[in-house]
Design an enzyme around this catalytic site. Sequence first.
Site, short mmCIF file in Angstrom:
data_model
loop_
_atom_site.label_atom_id
_atom_site.label_comp_id
_atom_site.label_asym_id
_atom_site.label_seq_id
_atom_site.Cartn_x
_atom_site.Cartn_y
_atom_site.Cartn_z
N ASN A 7 0.99 -1.14 0.11
CA ASN A 7 -0.04 0.13 -0.04
C ASN A 7 0.94 1.21 0.07
O ASN A 7 1.32 1.73 1.13
CB ASN A 7 -0.89 0.12 1.20
CG ASN A 7 -1.84 1.16 1.28
OD1 ASN A 7 -2.12 1.82 0.43
ND2 ASN A 7 -2.79 1.18 2.53
N ARG A 91 -2.46 -2.47 -3.25
CA ARG A 91 -3.68 -1.55 -3.12
C ARG A 91 -3.59 -0.25 -4.02
O ARG A 91 -2.68 0.43 -3.95
CB ARG A 91 -3.87 -0.92 -1.72
CG ARG A 91 -4.95 -0.16 -1.32
CD ARG A 91 -5.34 0.17 0.07
NE ARG A 91 -6.36 0.69 0.29
CZ ARG A 91 -6.94 1.09 1.47
NH1 ARG A 91 -6.49 0.80 2.36
NH2 ARG A 91 -8.12 1.83 1.47
N HIS A 180 -13.24 3.04 -0.11
CA HIS A 180 -13.32 1.88 0.94
C HIS A 180 -13.84 0.77 0.38
O HIS A 180 -14.18 0.05 0.88
CB HIS A 180 -14.14 2.54 2.27
CG HIS A 180 -13.38 3.36 3.24
ND1 HIS A 180 -14.05 4.38 3.44
CD2 HIS A 180 -12.20 3.64 3.65
CE1 HIS A 180 -13.51 5.11 4.17
NE2 HIS A 180 -12.36 4.75 4.19
N ARG A 239 -12.29 15.42 7.83
CA ARG A 239 -13.06 15.87 6.71
C ARG A 239 -14.79 16.21 7.10
O ARG A 239 -15.36 15.60 7.79
CB ARG A 239 -13.34 14.84 5.62
CG ARG A 239 -12.04 14.37 5.11
CD ARG A 239 -12.15 13.41 4.05
NE ARG A 239 -10.94 12.62 3.72
CZ ARG A 239 -10.69 11.25 3.84
NH1 ARG A 239 -11.76 10.59 3.75
NH2 ARG A 239 -9.47 10.80 3.50
N GLU A 383 -8.91 -5.56 4.74
CA GLU A 383 -8.69 -5.20 3.55
C GLU A 383 -7.38 -5.82 3.05
O GLU A 383 -7.49 -6.21 1.77
CB GLU A 383 -8.37 -3.53 3.25
CG GLU A 383 -9.73 -2.82 3.67
CD GLU A 383 -9.44 -1.38 4.01
OE1 GLU A 383 -8.88 -1.32 5.09
OE2 GLU A 383 -9.72 -0.35 3.30
#
Length: 397
Positions: A7, A91, A180, A239, A383
């Site tokens: 990743n 990823r 996601h 956010r 994940e």
Amino acid sequence: MKILIINAGSSSLKYQMIDMQDESIICKGLVERIGIEGGKLTHQYGGGKKYTLESPMKDHTVAMKAVLEALLHPEHGVIKSIDEIGAVGHRVLHGGEKLTKSVVIDQYVMDVIEENIPLGPLHNPANLMGIKACREVMPETPMVAVFDTAFHQTMPPKAYLYGIPLKYYKNLGIRRYGFHGTSHRYIAGVITQKPGLEKSRVVICHLGNGSSLSACVDGKCVDTSMGLTPLEGVLMGTRSGSLDPAVVQFISERENMTATEVVNMLNKQSGLLALSERSSDMRDVYVGAEEGDEKCKVTLDVWAYGVKKYVGAYAAAMGGLDAIVFTAGIGENDYRSRASVCEGLEFLGVEIDQDKNKTLRGAEGLISKDTSKVQVWVIPTNEELAIARDTLSLTQK
Ligand code: ADP
């Protein structure tokens, strides 16, 4: 087969090696400060042992070389030869509309990842650097790309189109993509294996530092809360989530900021952090609320109210609701957040068993009452495992 998961971020590179025979983690680690001073590799192996290396990491290729050295290290390593790594799973943030599922990486795939840089300006270039670095240091090893956007590509136009002139969709690709996706897909896979939920209408709540919800019918995504970028949707750590787009112009004109600066503020200085004026971390916001800090109390209310509205909207969109799943940092660990999201949803048939909810942390379990029409689950996401499984199935001969 052993699979290496990569990743790559702009200045970091996370890795994990999984033994696919029993899906156990062999080792994992992180290279930090790539391209800047203070490069560092942290390698965890052998069930809790740790090895760190401080060394300049000029670029992702140097970082990948350092990872391989750690993997092959006579003392701290976990393999004897690179050949033991059967495949690498990367990823990748944005596959756009062309890459709608995991794929073996070839030149075409790399070109499309590059083509999608405008949609993922921070992540796609870094993901590509990770892929190129891997190719350089292990050219013979097959590689697979797994996209954060892919799972959501089954959404119908009514869910992904924004109400703006069509030319922006056609020419610039502006639409809802969702993120996601690897987590939502992993959870959708687990929940549809539960007895009675093979065919089901499920809302998946991935609630972490970044948060997104998805509506899944029979394991397929029909809607999701994040949009063109991960800024849309519910309130997150830093956010803002959704707001009136005119806010951007309003602040920009009055504060003499560019649109980019305002959007940066919405991404990095908003959310829990902004409303609590304390922290982007949910745990800290709870501590504040317990101490009587009114701002923290309101922050928690705004957060739960926003998530609840999405659950209700998705129940309406799917014509009913069979299950809710909570996952990611907040969803897996925090019973108070789960309870506050479910409170008031009794009219939909949601009945939480407060004791089960309170005692469940970081593990899989059902937290609804036996009489609840809607099953409410906590399922830890994974994940890396989802990426490893895709990588295995696409490269196994
Ligand atoms: P990321 O999106 O960075 O992967 P995570 O899924 O790790 O984030 O989630 C991080 C969030 O989970 C933080 O807001 C953190 O406060 C929250 N969290 C983790 N453990 C708990 C806990 N026990 N109680 C409340 N919140 C928690």
